[in-house]
Design a protein around this motif. Structure first.
Motif, PDB file in Angstrom:
ATOM      1  N   GLU A   6       0.837  -1.200   0.000  1.00 30.84           N
ATOM      2  CA  GLU A   6       0.000   0.000   0.000  1.00 30.84           C
ATOM      3  C   GLU A   6       0.876   1.255   0.000  1.00 30.84           C
ATOM      4  OE1 GLU A   6      -2.103  -2.959   2.886  1.00 30.84           O
ATOM      5  OE2 GLU A   6      -0.061  -2.295   2.446  1.00 30.84           O
ATOM      6  N   GLY A   9      -0.885   7.002   1.853  1.00 29.38           N
ATOM      7  CA  GLY A   9      -1.383   7.518   3.118  1.00 29.38           C
ATOM      8  C   GLY A   9      -0.682   8.805   3.498  1.00 29.38           C
ATOM      9  N   LEU A  20      -5.396   6.168  -1.992  1.00 34.10           N
ATOM     10  CA  LEU A  20      -4.516   5.067  -1.631  1.00 34.10           C
ATOM     11  C   LEU A  20      -4.340   4.141  -2.829  1.00 34.10           C
ATOM     12  CD1 LEU A  20      -5.902   4.106   1.893  1.00 34.10           C
ATOM     13  CD2 LEU A  20      -4.244   5.871   1.277  1.00 34.10           C
ATOM     14  N   THR A 119      -1.052   1.287   5.410  1.00 34.69           N
ATOM     15  CA  THR A 119      -0.580   2.663   5.262  1.00 34.69           C
ATOM     16  C   THR A 119      -1.419   3.550   6.174  1.00 34.69           C
ATOM     17  OG1 THR A 119      -0.065   4.425   3.672  1.00 34.69           O
ATOM     18  CG2 THR A 119      -2.072   3.162   3.265  1.00 34.69           C
TER      19      THR A 119
END
Length: 125
Positions: A6, A9, A20, A119
Motif C-alpha cells: 500500500e 497515506g 490510496l 498505510t
C-alpha cells in the motif's frame, strides 16, 4: 504467493481527499477480488470496500458510502481507494487484501488470502 504494498497515506485536514494505492505482485492479479480494511487505534479492523476481479461489482461499508470509491487497473496490477470528504473518524491504518476466489465481495477478513502491511491515514479536525 501474492505480495501487496500500500501507498498514498498521509496527513490531511477534514474535508480533504487522499488516494490510496495497492500494488500487487503475481501474474493473475486480474482474477482476484480486492478489498480495503482499516484499523483505528484501540479498535478492531473493519471492512471498508471491496470489488470483484473485473471491477464491475463493488460494495462499501455504510460509513464510507458516497465518500470513498474503490477501483482497479488490472494492467497495472493496482487497486485504488479514492477517499473524499475525509473525517477525523477515518483516521486509521488502511490495509488492502486479495481474495483469490475473484467473484465475491468479501466483507469478512477470513475470506481474504493475502494482506498488505498497511498505510497510515490521519485526518485532522
Amino acid at each position: 504467493q501474492v505480495q501487496l504494498v500500500e501507498s498514498g497515506g498521509g496527513l490531511v485536514q477534514a474535508g480533504g481527499s487522499l488516494r490510496l494505492s495497492c500494488a500487487a505482485s503475481g501474474r493473475t492479479f486480474s482474477s482476484y477480488a480486492m478489498g480495503w480494511f482499516r484499523q483505528a487505534p484501540g479498535k478492531a479492523r473493519e471492512f471498508v470496500a471491496a470489488l470483484t476481479w473485473s471491477g464491475g461489482n463493488t460494495y462499501y461499508a455504510d460509513s464510507v458510502k458516497g465518500r470513498f470509491i474503490i477501483s482497479r487497473d488490472n494492467a497495472k496490477n493496482t487497486v485504488y481507494l479514492q477517499m473524499n470528504s475525509l473525517k477525523p473518524e477515518d483516521t486509521a491504518v488502511y490495509y488492502c487484501a486479495a481474495d483469490l476466489t475473484g467473484w465475491r465481495l468479501p466483507v469478512i477478513q477470513s475470506e481474504y488470502d493475502y494482506w498488505g502491511q498497511g498505510t497510515q491515514v490521519t485526518v485532522s479536525s
